[in-house]
Enzyme design. Sequence first.
Site, PDB file in Angstrom:
ATOM      1  N   ASP A 157       0.830  -1.219   0.000  1.00  0.00           N
ATOM      2  CA  ASP A 157       0.000   0.000   0.000  1.00  0.00           C
ATOM      3  C   ASP A 157       0.858   1.259   0.000  1.00  0.00           C
ATOM      4  O   ASP A 157       0.593   2.203   0.751  1.00  0.00           O
ATOM      5  CB  ASP A 157      -0.944  -0.021   1.216  1.00  0.00           C
ATOM      6  CG  ASP A 157      -2.130   0.931   1.023  1.00  0.00           C
ATOM      7  OD1 ASP A 157      -2.884   1.149   1.992  1.00  0.00           O
ATOM      8  OD2 ASP A 157      -2.275   1.477  -0.084  1.00  0.00           O
ATOM      9  N   ASP A 178       2.541   3.620   7.397  1.00  0.00           N
ATOM     10  CA  ASP A 178       1.345   2.829   7.665  1.00  0.00           C
ATOM     11  C   ASP A 178       1.500   1.438   7.071  1.00  0.00           C
ATOM     12  O   ASP A 178       1.833   1.316   5.887  1.00  0.00           O
ATOM     13  CB  ASP A 178       0.110   3.526   7.044  1.00  0.00           C
ATOM     14  CG  ASP A 178      -1.161   2.859   7.512  1.00  0.00           C
ATOM     15  OD1 ASP A 178      -1.831   3.402   8.401  1.00  0.00           O
ATOM     16  OD2 ASP A 178      -1.450   1.765   7.005  1.00  0.00           O
TER      17      ASP A 178
HETATM   18  C1  571 Z   1      -1.463  21.779   9.916  1.00  0.00           C
HETATM   19  N1  571 Z   1      -1.020  20.408  10.035  1.00  0.00           N
HETATM   20  C2  571 Z   1      -2.161  19.518  10.277  1.00  0.00           C
HETATM   21  C3  571 Z   1      -1.722  18.065  10.351  1.00  0.00           C
HETATM   22  N2  571 Z   1      -0.653  17.894  11.359  1.00  0.00           N
HETATM   23  C4  571 Z   1      -0.326  16.567  11.666  1.00  0.00           C
HETATM   24  C5  571 Z   1      -1.211  15.507  11.350  1.00  0.00           C
HETATM   25  C6  571 Z   1      -0.907  14.195  11.700  1.00  0.00           C
HETATM   26  C7  571 Z   1       0.290  13.899  12.361  1.00  0.00           C
HETATM   27  C8  571 Z   1       0.600  12.476  12.704  1.00  0.00           C
HETATM   28  O1  571 Z   1      -0.283  11.639  12.645  1.00  0.00           O
HETATM   29  N3  571 Z   1       1.891  12.190  13.052  1.00  0.00           N
HETATM   30  C9  571 Z   1       2.402  10.924  13.342  1.00  0.00           C
HETATM   31  N4  571 Z   1       3.616  10.764  13.892  1.00  0.00           N
HETATM   32  N5  571 Z   1       3.860   9.430  14.034  1.00  0.00           N
HETATM   33  C10 571 Z   1       2.797   8.741  13.568  1.00  0.00           C
HETATM   34  C11 571 Z   1       1.872   9.644  13.140  1.00  0.00           C
HETATM   35  C12 571 Z   1       0.774   8.931  12.629  1.00  0.00           C
HETATM   36  N6  571 Z   1       1.011   7.604  12.721  1.00  0.00           N
HETATM   37  C13 571 Z   1       0.237   6.573  12.242  1.00  0.00           C
HETATM   38  O2  571 Z   1       0.587   5.414  12.320  1.00  0.00           O
HETATM   39  C14 571 Z   1      -1.053   6.928  11.538  1.00  0.00           C
HETATM   40  O3  571 Z   1      -1.864   5.762  11.406  1.00  0.00           O
HETATM   41  C15 571 Z   1      -0.786   7.498  10.176  1.00  0.00           C
HETATM   42  C16 571 Z   1       0.072   6.805   9.296  1.00  0.00           C
HETATM   43  C17 571 Z   1       0.289   7.359   8.025  1.00  0.00           C
HETATM   44  C18 571 Z   1      -0.343   8.563   7.639  1.00  0.00           C
HETATM   45  C19 571 Z   1      -1.192   9.221   8.528  1.00  0.00           C
HETATM   46  C20 571 Z   1      -1.418   8.670   9.802  1.00  0.00           C
HETATM   47  C21 571 Z   1       2.326   7.373  13.369  1.00  0.00           C
HETATM   48  C22 571 Z   1       1.173  14.926  12.664  1.00  0.00           C
HETATM   49  C23 571 Z   1       0.870  16.253  12.319  1.00  0.00           C
HETATM   50  C24 571 Z   1       0.486  18.828  11.191  1.00  0.00           C
HETATM   51  C25 571 Z   1      -0.027  20.272  11.108  1.00  0.00           C
END
Ligand code: 571
Length: 315
Positions: A157, A178
């Site tokens: 994926d 992921d």
């Molecule tokens: C203005 N912006 C808005 C969005 N914002 C964020 C939005 C999301 C994240 C976030 O999920 N960070 C993560 N760090 N480690 C892991 C994460 C997710 N994980 C996972 O395992 C999750 O399942 C995953 C995996 C792949 C993609 C997405 C989520 C492990 C950080 C900043 C920054 C500022």
Amino acid sequence: NPNYEFGGIVTTIADLQHIPREQLRLVKALGQGAFGEVYQGCYRQRPCDTVEMPVAVKTLQEMTVKQAEDDFLTEALIMSKFNHPNIVHFIGVCFDKTPKFIILELLTGGDLKNFLRESRPKPDRPSPITMKDLLFIAIDIARGCRYLEEKRFIHRDIAARNCLLTTKGPGRVAKIADFGMSRDIYRADYYRKDGKAMLPVKWMPPEAFLEGIFSSKTDVWSFGILLWEIMKMGFMPYTGCTNKEVMDLVVQGGRLERPENCPGPIYGIMASCWHPQPEDRPTFATILERLGYCGQDPDVTTAPLPMFYLNVSSE
Ligand SMILES: CN1CCN(c2ccc(C(=O)Nc3n[nH]c4c3C=[N+](C(=O)[C@H](O)c3ccccc3)C4)cc2)CC1
């Protein structure tokens, strides 16, 4: 409890680093994962420590079926085996009480698809990034994929939505984050995937969606689509097509077109990932080599980014 065989070694939950709940503190919600919320948290490596490490905490929502619990654990078992700068680092699990937690490296830049869309040039604001930045992101993910290829692990994926950035600013590092699809395949019953509705058909080669044949050449095809996503700064591939239309198109030899402003050498790489025959597709080692040359070619690195605001489509 499920166990996980990787590289000839069987791992079970007992082998995972367990983190006592009192050494964890949830700070704020980051987003919605497949099983439940993903939080930013703080982890104190020893109870007496005052220093805390920022982490990401994936939670398994309280009321889940046994299968979801096993899937959650399987994802932790899979991630615990990897050790690479372009794969999100596994820190530990906290399964002693509910909700169960998986503790991972925190990346604060968010997912790659949203980053690309946010970074598009606007009429009043030139893009904060350049073609060189896009190329470096592609090289990061190709490094992570080459590591998985070397470990003979099929991700299944690879897509911009499944990649994260350490930061949005300069010096950002892109990582594969992921493993949900590869986790599901470790699940005994495949029925959910046969529903087709769940399969990322637009990122899959013909032998995968027609015959269920998966190999590292499946990930190479998906990487080609990811490269197209990067060059189109977050467009949905085959815009407006249904999965069925995409399958028919691809089987007949149809392919994504070269994105506007996408340098020829980069389009050559993504097109080579879409050979009908898996064995004719390059390895990630070769892809990395070619991306490296592109990085040395000023015609590539100084190429302007595509303009989107001239058309009104949101995609
Ligand atoms: C203005 N912006 C808005 C969005 N914002 C964020 C939005 C999301 C994240 C976030 O999920 N960070 C993560 N760090 N480690 C892991 C994460 C997710 N994980 C996972 O395992 C999750 O399942 C995953 C995996 C792949 C993609 C997405 C989520 C492990 C950080 C900043 C920054 C500022």
